[in-house]
Design an enzyme around this catalytic site. Structure first.
Site, short mmCIF file in Angstrom:
data_model
loop_
_atom_site.label_atom_id
_atom_site.label_comp_id
_atom_site.label_asym_id
_atom_site.label_seq_id
_atom_site.Cartn_x
_atom_site.Cartn_y
_atom_site.Cartn_z
CD GLU A 90 -76.82 19.38 9.33
OE1 GLU A 90 -75.66 19.13 8.99
OE2 GLU A 90 -77.60 18.53 9.77
CB CYS A 105 -85.75 17.97 12.16
SG CYS A 105 -84.38 17.33 13.12
CB CYS A 112 -73.56 18.91 20.21
SG CYS A 112 -74.30 18.14 21.67
CB CYS A 116 -73.07 10.86 21.09
SG CYS A 116 -74.11 11.61 22.35
CB CYS A 119 -73.60 12.28 17.09
SG CYS A 119 -74.32 13.85 16.62
CB CYS A 331 -77.57 13.88 13.37
SG CYS A 331 -77.25 14.92 14.73
N1 SAH Z 1 -78.87 16.19 21.31
C1 SAH Z 1 -80.17 15.65 21.33
C2 SAH Z 1 -81.00 15.98 20.13
C3 SAH Z 1 -80.31 15.95 18.80
S1 SAH Z 1 -79.78 14.40 18.19
C4 SAH Z 1 -80.11 14.14 21.53
O1 SAH Z 1 -79.03 13.57 21.42
O2 SAH Z 1 -81.14 13.56 21.82
C5 SAH Z 1 -81.31 13.66 17.65
C6 SAH Z 1 -81.25 12.15 17.51
O3 SAH Z 1 -80.41 11.76 16.41
C7 SAH Z 1 -80.69 11.49 18.76
O4 SAH Z 1 -81.51 10.44 19.20
C8 SAH Z 1 -79.37 11.00 18.27
O5 SAH Z 1 -78.93 9.95 19.04
C9 SAH Z 1 -79.64 10.66 16.80
N2 SAH Z 1 -78.44 10.47 15.99
C10 SAH Z 1 -77.29 11.17 16.02
N3 SAH Z 1 -76.39 10.64 15.16
C11 SAH Z 1 -76.98 9.58 14.58
C12 SAH Z 1 -76.55 8.60 13.62
N4 SAH Z 1 -75.35 8.62 13.10
N5 SAH Z 1 -77.42 7.62 13.24
C13 SAH Z 1 -78.68 7.59 13.78
N6 SAH Z 1 -79.14 8.48 14.68
C14 SAH Z 1 -78.29 9.46 15.09
FE1 SF4 Z 2 -75.04 16.12 20.84
FE2 SF4 Z 2 -75.17 14.47 18.74
FE3 SF4 Z 2 -75.01 13.47 21.21
FE4 SF4 Z 2 -77.28 14.70 20.42
S1 SF4 Z 2 -76.43 12.82 19.56
S2 SF4 Z 2 -76.19 14.97 22.37
S3 SF4 Z 2 -76.41 16.29 19.08
S4 SF4 Z 2 -73.42 14.69 20.19
#
Ligand code: SAH
Ligand code: SF4
Length: 341
Positions: A90, A105, A112, A116, A119, A331
């Site tokens: 994306e 973005c 990944c 997390c 995510c 995301c």
């Molecule tokens: N992997 C990197 C960059 C991509 S994610 C990182 O984690 O920083 C970019 C941002 O989107 C991160 O701060 C992540 O925590 C946030 N993000 C992911 N899933 C999300 C969600 N469901 N709601 C809000 N922010 C989210």
């Molecule tokens: Fe990976 Fe999503 Fe965690 Fe960023 S927020 S490190 S993209 S799993």
């Protein structure tokens, strides 16, 4: 077939000399690719028709396609781009009120591995790293499709940029040199990969480092981010202090607010304390429900209280606006959906 997108001026000059053309042709092609963002060699109208035909036999402008495009009411455009091997990522174009700013973005990996809990990208697992040309193709895709020039880039799409740092750094170089997007207009967001942060500190880049912190203590953070086991908060703090000392730059702290989990007054105080020695701004991100889990968005009132408490500690705090909510722009959502079709 040679893919012209992603080639530097000197690479294009070498190609031209192989074809028996002048260096000036390389400059023209470079301009068509990065500034005028054409989609085909035929559009390069200052090259002779014969030369275009010769070039078309060995090269194309791009090998990347738009698989899905969605436009939000707020102007955000989300693309699912497809590479020749069929993998997709994306890319999102965000326009802010200040019209001059067009922020892309971009994704750094397909999927990944950090996984997390909140995510959607993490849920799909890790597929592969993107090459630097695949990263820059995302920005070119936006420029070709909209006819606009991207002015800012955030590595906040899919993937963990610091686990693909060589390609990210090479892409950064091309964004600087070929796109003329200044390093100060580029942000790299990481879940806290300490060796990567240390490497950036040594390089002394002008780009902004954003840290996805999301919790101020080991126990809470571990529940959200398994990476906390490998790179715990104590170590992360040392790396951040070192980064600030080496580069003099202010870090951005990203903090997802999840109702009743990490958005309470106690946690806000703990966070303010954790951050007290770190030169940073804080960006609060209200949780966006993207997948089946028990997390909920915080209320507007709780967001304001949390913000107020942090501001009290002297830091600059912003709340991230929800962009493109009507088009699955959070995301990992679009790629996830496509796979369920
Ligand atoms: N992997 C990197 C960059 C991509 S994610 C990182 O984690 O920083 C970019 C941002 O989107 C991160 O701060 C992540 O925590 C946030 N993000 C992911 N899933 C999300 C969600 N469901 N709601 C809000 N922010 C989210
Ligand atoms: Fe990976 Fe999503 Fe965690 Fe960023 S927020 S490190 S993209 S799993």
């Amino acid at each position: 077939m040679i893919n012209l997108s992603g080639m530097s001026l000197s690479e294009l000059e070498n190609l031209m000399s192989e074809l028996g053309a002048t260096k000036f042709r390389a400059k023209q092609i470079h301009n068509w690719i990065y500034t005028k963002s054409v989609s085909s060699i035929d559009e390069m109208t200052n090259l002779s028709k014969d030369f275009r035909e010769q070039l078309k036999e060995i090269a194309t402008v791009t090998d990347t396609k738009i698989k899905v495009k969605q436009t939000s009411k707020d102007g955000t455009i989300k693309y699912l781009v497809e590479y020749p091997d069929g993998e997709c990522v994306e890319t999102v174009l965000m326009r802010f009120d200040n019209r001059a700013n067009l922020t892309a973005c971009v994704s750094s990996q397909v999927g990944c591995a950090v996984n997390c809990s909140f995510c959607a990208t993490g849920k799909g697992g890790f597929k592969r790293n993107l090459g630097y040309k695949e990263i820059i193709e995302q920005v070119l895709t936006i420029q070709r499709d909209t006819g606009l020039k991207v002015t800012n880039i955030v590595f906040m799409g899919q993937g963990e940029p610091l686990l693909n740092i060589d390609n990210v750094l090479k892409a950064l170089e091309i964004f600087n040199n070929d796109f003329q997007i200044g390093a100060r207009r580029i942000t790299i967001s990481t879940s806290g990969i300490i060796p990567g942060i240390n490497r950036l500190a040594e390089l002394d880049l002008q780009s902004t480092l954003a840290i996805s912190l999301h919790a101020p203590n080991h126990k809470l953070r571990q529940e959200l981010m398994p990476i906390e086991k490998k790179y715990p908060l104590d170590e992360l703090k040392k790396a951040l202090l070192n980064y600030v000392e080496k580069t003099g730059r202010r870090i951005t702290i990203e903090y997802i607010l999840i109702h009743g989990f990490n958005d309470t007054i106690e946690v806000a105080k703990e966070l303010a304390h954790w951050l007290r020695e770190i030169k940073c701004n804080i960006n609060l991100i209200p949780y966006n429900s993207v997948i089946e889990n028990d997390y909920k968005k915080p209320s507007g009132n709780d967001i304001m209280k949390f913000k107020y408490l942090l501001e009290h500690s002297g830091k600059k705090v912003t709340v991230r606006l929800e962009r493109g909510a009507d088009i699955d722009a959070a995301c990992g959502q679009l790629r996830g959906k496509r796979e369920n079709l």
